[in-house]
Design an enzyme around this catalytic site. Sequence first.
Site, mmCIF file in Angstrom:
data_model
loop_
_atom_site.group_PDB
_atom_site.id
_atom_site.type_symbol
_atom_site.label_atom_id
_atom_site.label_comp_id
_atom_site.label_asym_id
_atom_site.label_seq_id
_atom_site.Cartn_x
_atom_site.Cartn_y
_atom_site.Cartn_z
ATOM 1 N N PRO A 7 0.833 -1.205 0.000
ATOM 2 C CA PRO A 7 0.000 0.000 0.000
ATOM 3 C C PRO A 7 0.870 1.258 0.000
ATOM 4 O O PRO A 7 1.889 1.297 0.694
ATOM 5 C CB PRO A 7 -0.823 -0.104 1.283
ATOM 6 C CG PRO A 7 -0.420 -1.347 1.960
ATOM 7 C CD PRO A 7 0.644 -2.043 1.185
ATOM 8 N N GLY A 50 3.747 3.725 5.219
ATOM 9 C CA GLY A 50 4.943 3.463 6.033
ATOM 10 C C GLY A 50 5.530 2.086 5.798
ATOM 11 O O GLY A 50 6.358 1.617 6.571
ATOM 12 N N GLY A 85 7.192 1.223 3.007
ATOM 13 C CA GLY A 85 8.351 1.263 2.112
ATOM 14 C C GLY A 85 8.019 1.074 0.645
ATOM 15 O O GLY A 85 8.833 0.545 -0.109
ATOM 16 N N ASP A 136 15.380 2.480 4.535
ATOM 17 C CA ASP A 136 14.299 1.877 3.734
ATOM 18 C C ASP A 136 14.870 1.171 2.507
ATOM 19 O O ASP A 136 14.538 0.022 2.212
ATOM 20 C CB ASP A 136 13.324 2.950 3.241
ATOM 21 C CG ASP A 136 12.462 3.527 4.345
ATOM 22 O OD1 ASP A 136 12.787 3.327 5.519
ATOM 23 O OD2 ASP A 136 11.457 4.183 4.013
#
Length: 308
Positions: A80, A84, A86, A130
């Site tokens: 999604p 949050g 990544g 990330d």
Amino acid sequence: MAAASAPGKLILFGEHAVVFGEPALSTAIDLRTEVYARPPPEWLADGASLDSPKYRYVKAAATRAWRDGPLWFETRSMIPVGSGLGSSAAVTVATLGALQSLGGTFDVPAIAREAFEVEHEVQGRASPIDTSTSAAGGGILVRRDPGSNLLWSISRDTRRWSLHRCSLPELTFVVGDTGISAPTGPLVAGVKERVERDAKVASIVRDIGRITLDGLAALQDGDLEAAGRLMNRNHEALNALGVGHPMLDKFVAAARAHSYGAKLTGAGGGGSIVALTDDADRTARAIEAAGGRAFTVTSDADGLRRIA
Ligand code: PMV
């Protein structure tokens, strides 16, 4: 044609503090993005212009890493966007993987470095957590100085991050998404300003570094209760840095009733929480009852992969 697949990530401990060189712990998750690249006569992504904001990471990656003619990209993602998890790091890493593969190489450390530069260019001040987690997969400990199990080090200005492989047990998490989009760049800039102005805020950054190392030890010992308590403390510390949001507090409280612990994950200010649990269904239902969107994810060892 060439294609690559890269995972999303969850930051378990240490977001924001990592920008200042403190340790942080993240894991790749079992949601992935695939990017396909082939050379036709014009630049397109999923049939649309590469200038669309949706493709800014793909465009920045192609501008840096591709010197030949135009390419046609196709992207497929289970991650999604803006939650949050990544998604931008995964699309950046997978695009660079597909481009290297098209050029006949597949150098994962080089891709991790390049992906950090792309993210820095698109989003501003950032750490490589990330992008490196998406490239390497599995559990990743970021520290300033290199130690055992070093994967690679990345420097920018006077800052350096050393990315280490760390083994984590298989863990189940429920993510609770507020649906409030809060761009990372301004949140990171706000923390920087508060750290420079107030010594108390600077000491919270260092506290988060200690919480991260204790959290890693607890996870590696299989002491999920201790890890959960440390996640709770990390959440309060992030609130004290000024990156909280009332919805995040509400979801964290709802999730904690059925989990070991919960905290905001990623940049905050909106975005998502993560709860460590072995009762994913009830945790997800509690977050949904509090008004959030819930996803259950597990930690995953697989990083960047060539798929065609
Ligand atoms: O919002 P995310 O998932 O991209 O996480 C940002 C993590 C920060 O520590 C706030 C910034 C960074 O790049 O490390």
